[in-house]
Design a protein around this motif. Structure first.
Motif, mmCIF file in Angstrom:
data_model
loop_
_atom_site.group_PDB
_atom_site.id
_atom_site.type_symbol
_atom_site.label_atom_id
_atom_site.label_comp_id
_atom_site.label_asym_id
_atom_site.label_seq_id
_atom_site.Cartn_x
_atom_site.Cartn_y
_atom_site.Cartn_z
ATOM 1 N N SER A 138 -30.364 124.401 -23.189
ATOM 2 C CA SER A 138 -30.753 125.643 -23.854
ATOM 3 C C SER A 138 -29.484 126.357 -24.301
ATOM 4 O O SER A 138 -28.400 126.128 -23.741
ATOM 5 C CB SER A 138 -31.565 126.531 -22.911
ATOM 6 O OG SER A 138 -30.828 126.867 -21.757
ATOM 7 N N SER A 165 -42.409 122.196 -19.086
ATOM 8 C CA SER A 165 -41.310 121.527 -19.771
ATOM 9 C C SER A 165 -41.476 120.017 -19.673
ATOM 10 O O SER A 165 -42.064 119.491 -18.718
ATOM 11 C CB SER A 165 -39.978 121.949 -19.138
ATOM 12 O OG SER A 165 -38.939 121.070 -19.503
ATOM 13 N N SER A 166 -40.952 119.325 -20.659
ATOM 14 C CA SER A 166 -41.016 117.856 -20.641
ATOM 15 C C SER A 166 -40.159 117.267 -19.524
ATOM 16 O O SER A 166 -40.295 116.090 -19.183
ATOM 17 C CB SER A 166 -40.550 117.298 -21.985
ATOM 18 O OG SER A 166 -39.220 117.712 -22.270
ATOM 19 N N ASP A 225 -32.062 118.308 -26.436
ATOM 20 C CA ASP A 225 -33.364 118.820 -26.023
ATOM 21 C C ASP A 225 -33.443 119.066 -24.517
ATOM 22 O O ASP A 225 -34.423 119.631 -24.024
ATOM 23 C CB ASP A 225 -34.483 117.864 -26.461
ATOM 24 C CG ASP A 225 -34.366 116.485 -25.833
ATOM 25 O OD1 ASP A 225 -33.265 116.118 -25.373
ATOM 26 O OD2 ASP A 225 -35.381 115.763 -25.790
ATOM 27 N N GLN A 226 -32.406 118.664 -23.781
ATOM 28 C CA GLN A 226 -32.358 118.931 -22.343
ATOM 29 C C GLN A 226 -31.476 120.146 -22.016
ATOM 30 O O GLN A 226 -31.213 120.441 -20.858
ATOM 31 C CB GLN A 226 -31.832 117.708 -21.592
ATOM 32 C CG GLN A 226 -32.711 116.473 -21.764
ATOM 33 C CD GLN A 226 -32.210 115.284 -20.983
ATOM 34 O OE1 GLN A 226 -32.618 115.044 -19.842
ATOM 35 N NE2 GLN A 226 -31.306 114.513 -21.575
ATOM 36 N N TYR A 278 -33.522 114.846 -15.365
ATOM 37 C CA TYR A 278 -32.734 114.720 -16.584
ATOM 38 C C TYR A 278 -32.492 113.239 -16.854
ATOM 39 O O TYR A 278 -32.224 112.469 -15.922
ATOM 40 C CB TYR A 278 -31.393 115.428 -16.448
ATOM 41 C CG TYR A 278 -31.489 116.940 -16.514
ATOM 42 C CD1 TYR A 278 -31.408 117.599 -17.732
ATOM 43 C CD2 TYR A 278 -31.653 117.693 -15.363
ATOM 44 C CE1 TYR A 278 -31.492 118.980 -17.803
ATOM 45 C CE2 TYR A 278 -31.748 119.083 -15.418
ATOM 46 C CZ TYR A 278 -31.668 119.716 -16.643
ATOM 47 O OH TYR A 278 -31.756 121.081 -16.702
ATOM 48 N N LYS A 336 -31.268 122.983 -19.066
ATOM 49 C CA LYS A 336 -32.542 123.630 -19.331
ATOM 50 C C LYS A 336 -33.146 124.276 -18.083
ATOM 51 O O LYS A 336 -33.863 125.276 -18.180
ATOM 52 C CB LYS A 336 -33.525 122.611 -19.925
ATOM 53 C CG LYS A 336 -34.463 123.199 -20.948
ATOM 54 C CD LYS A 336 -35.115 122.113 -21.776
ATOM 55 C CE LYS A 336 -35.819 122.736 -22.986
ATOM 56 N NZ LYS A 336 -36.416 121.695 -23.853
ATOM 57 N N LYS A 394 -30.998 121.823 -36.104
ATOM 58 C CA LYS A 394 -30.844 120.364 -36.171
ATOM 59 C C LYS A 394 -29.496 119.898 -35.619
ATOM 60 O O LYS A 394 -28.818 119.053 -36.203
ATOM 61 C CB LYS A 394 -31.033 119.871 -37.608
ATOM 62 C CG LYS A 394 -32.430 120.094 -38.150
ATOM 63 C CD LYS A 394 -32.583 119.533 -39.559
ATOM 64 C CE LYS A 394 -33.999 119.732 -40.072
ATOM 65 N NZ LYS A 394 -34.179 119.184 -41.457
ATOM 66 N N SER A 415 -28.669 114.646 -24.234
ATOM 67 C CA SER A 415 -29.371 115.037 -25.454
ATOM 68 C C SER A 415 -29.566 116.550 -25.495
ATOM 69 O O SER A 415 -29.704 117.208 -24.455
ATOM 70 C CB SER A 415 -30.725 114.331 -25.540
ATOM 71 O OG SER A 415 -31.541 114.670 -24.433
#
Length: 275
Positions: free
Chosen positions: A232, A165-166, A229-230, A180, A260, A242, A227
């Motif tokens: 799920s 994961s990023s 993208d952090q 995070y 996440k 989106k 955000s």
């Protein structure tokens, strides 16, 4: 070997896994933490019985479950432990609520591609990868689930490709730690106190309509935007695209959001009614 294992491993409480000096394949089904329990495993049944709630069958079942949580597990070449909360106790009547994830101790399987996401879905979220877990292995690629928060230094061999994961950032000592990004600062998962949806907890829409996702996390007593993208999401019957949620069929649905890394108790639920 068992004596050595007993001396080198400590109980996994609140991610407190101690590094080991040498990797040995442990005996399946053993309890490496027995020496650190306040009561020995062999007599645990005498202590955790609740005289006001049930008889022999119930306390035998509870004792077996405690032993199950504390022992070494082995599946598909993976040796792992369960990560338990800091307040775990053999006397706790809610021990089933103290499970926080798994910690990978060693892999000795033959697969060249190891996908730890499978273990996370079948057992509990994979939270930690220990030292030398994939150091001497036939695996060429290891896929880490987003739930992993820490990998110890030298957890992977030089020839192992890691897909991660990023959120996981590599440190100078070779370890990986999840962070995070909140309010222009980086925080470890445990620093995030709670997650909430910025809006109503019950949203009513017509079929085909949508609404935007907007979440906040609590850090040091204050809420800040986070955000998407952090996070799920689980939203059966709904479509997320989106940053917007859409429902096509009439009904009542649940939109569940999680950090996440799947931190226990840090989630948010919104009820969505499509008319």
């Amino acid at each position: 070997m068992m004596k050595k294992l007993l001396c080198t491993l400590s109980i996994i409480l609140g991610m407190g896994v101690m590094p080991v000096q040498a990797k040995e394949i442990p005996d399946f089904g053993t309890n490496p933490k027995e020496d650190e329990l306040s009561v020995p495993v062999k007599t645990m049944k005498d202590y955790i019985v609740d005289p006001d709630n049930g008889g022999v069958d119930q306390w035998h079942t509870k004792a077996d479950y405690v032993f199950y949580l504390l022992r070494i597990h082995h599946t598909e070449g993976l040796y792992y432990y369960y990560v338990l909360s800091k307040d775990f106790s053999v006397y706790d009547g809610r021990i089933q609520n103290r499970l926080r994830g798994t910690s990978i101790y060693l892999y000795d399987g033959k697969d060249k591609n190891v996908d730890l996401r499978i273990l996370g879905k079948a057992k509990a979220p994979v939270k930690r990868i220990e030292k030398e877990a994939f150091m001497k292995t036939k695996a060429k690629t290891v896929i880490l689930p987003a739930s992993v928060t820490y990998c110890e230094p030298h957890a992977f061999g030089k020839n192992v490709t890691i897909k991660k994961s990023s959120l996981l950032k590599k440190a100078k000592d070779g370890s990986f730690q999840a962070y995070y990004k909140v309010n222009h600062h980086f925080y470890k998962p445990e620093a995030l106190q709670s997650l909430r949806f910025k809006g109503k907890k019950r949203i009513t829409l017509k079929a085909g309509q949508s609404f935007s996702l907007n979440y906040q996390v609590k850090v040091k007593g204050k809420y800040y935007p986070i955000s998407l993208d952090q996070l799920s999401f689980e939203a059966p019957g709904l479509t997320i695209r989106k940053g917007k949620v859409t429902g096509q069929k009439a009904g009542v649905y649940s939109l569940n959001a999680f950090l996440k890394t799947q931190e226990y108790g840090k989630s948010s639920q919104v009820q969505v009614v499509i008319s």
